[in-house]
Enzyme design. Structure first.
Site, PDB file in Angstrom:
ATOM      1  N   ASP A  54       0.822  -1.213   0.000  1.00 28.23           N
ATOM      2  CA  ASP A  54       0.000   0.000   0.000  1.00 28.23           C
ATOM      3  C   ASP A  54       0.856   1.264   0.000  1.00 28.23           C
ATOM      4  O   ASP A  54       2.078   1.208   0.140  1.00 28.23           O
ATOM      5  CB  ASP A  54      -0.920   0.003   1.228  1.00 28.23           C
ATOM      6  CG  ASP A  54      -1.894  -1.159   1.234  1.00 28.23           C
ATOM      7  OD1 ASP A  54      -2.475  -1.440   0.174  1.00 28.23           O
ATOM      8  OD2 ASP A  54      -2.067  -1.793   2.300  1.00 28.23           O
ATOM      9  N   TYR A 111       6.475  -9.749   6.913  1.00 26.44           N
ATOM     10  CA  TYR A 111       6.425  -8.291   7.045  1.00 26.44           C
ATOM     11  C   TYR A 111       6.947  -7.908   8.426  1.00 26.44           C
ATOM     12  O   TYR A 111       6.692  -8.604   9.409  1.00 26.44           O
ATOM     13  CB  TYR A 111       4.992  -7.774   6.915  1.00 26.44           C
ATOM     14  CG  TYR A 111       4.492  -7.597   5.508  1.00 26.44           C
ATOM     15  CD1 TYR A 111       4.589  -6.363   4.866  1.00 26.44           C
ATOM     16  CD2 TYR A 111       3.899  -8.653   4.819  1.00 26.44           C
ATOM     17  CE1 TYR A 111       4.107  -6.188   3.570  1.00 26.44           C
ATOM     18  CE2 TYR A 111       3.414  -8.488   3.525  1.00 26.44           C
ATOM     19  CZ  TYR A 111       3.524  -7.249   2.911  1.00 26.44           C
ATOM     20  OH  TYR A 111       3.048  -7.082   1.627  1.00 26.44           O
TER      21      TYR A 111
END
EC number: 5.4.99.12
Length: 251
Positions: A54, A111
């Site tokens: 994003d 992540y």
């Protein structure tokens, strides 16, 4: 002749509207495509990313399948693309693969989310969330994150709208979450084969609010993981999130 090249890409996402091509905004994919087109002098190519990061999310190991219609001298080709790229995007590695390589067949993605609970640092601030409260007890915080490990219903921990719930698989498995302290920073590590839109950032924000006993309890989190109740408004800044590693299935 169709040629597949697997790229390993790193980037600072601060100046981009995420990975995927945007009509009215600059994205990582748009910028990469522009550099490739400058090198090969044609639009006859395709890029497919393994992860749709994003806006403001960074990457140390984004994987990209590049499909072209000639066979280049790989080292020179990648060097030329890197030269055409801005300084905040770089190809770290590249190798030839089958053009039909399925870049979405991922074994796991890792992540990291970085939190600075020590002292504000202007030089690292664009890559971390600054925690304004007392130093984080990582053992206490780990206990809250443990609720999210395993298979759960994550629709209330996603950026999906209610009318999108049936379009996505919202029952997901998170393989592992670790809360670590590295060099005076708190690092929250997520491992799973995939994530829903904003899932990691929403989970972190809810866990931090539960840690502070602020507007949500662990009991409420457990209910939400069963799909009971409503979404909270909590979502943490994107800038602390980094796509750390992508591992493909070996078969």
């Amino acid at each position: 002749m169709k040629t597949g090249i697997l790229l390993s890409l790193c980037y600072d996402g601060s100046n981009y509207h995420g990975w995927i091509n945007q009509t009215n905004a600059i994205s990582i994919q748009t910028t990469l495509n522009k550099a490739i087109k400058k090198v090969i002098k044609t639009g006859q190519f395709k890029t497919i990313g393994a992860s749709k990061t994003d806006t403001n999310v960074h990457a140390l190991d984004q994987k990209v399948l590049l499909i072209i219609y000639f066979t280049p001298i790989l080292e020179k080709f990648i060097k030329a693309i890197n030269k055409a790229l801005p300084s905040d995007i770089k190809i770290l590695d590249a190798k030839f693969v089958d053009p039909n390589f399925n870049i979405r067949e991922v074994e796991y993605k890792i992540y990291h989310y970085y939190i600075n609970d020590h002292q504000f640092d202007i030089f690292t601030n664009r890559y971390e969330y600054f925690w304004k409260h007392q130093k984080i007890d990582i053992i206490k915080l780990q206990e809250i994150f443990n609720l999210f490990i395993g298979e759960h219903e994550f629709k209330l921990f996603s950026g999906l709208k209610e009318n999108e719930w049936n379009q996505y698989q919202t029952k997901r498995t998170i393989d592992d979450i670790k809360v670590l302290r590295i060099n005076n920073k708190v690092v929250i590590q997520f491992k799973a084969s995939g994530f829903i839109r904003y899932q990691i950032r929403i989970i972190i924000a809810n866990c931090l609010n539960a840690y502070l006993n602020h507007k949500i309890s662990t009991t409420k989190l457990v209910e939400m993981l069963q799909g009971i109740g409503k979404k909270t408004p909590f979502i943490i800044d994107a800038k602390g999130l980094v796509l750390q590693k992508i591992q493909f299935n070996k078969n």
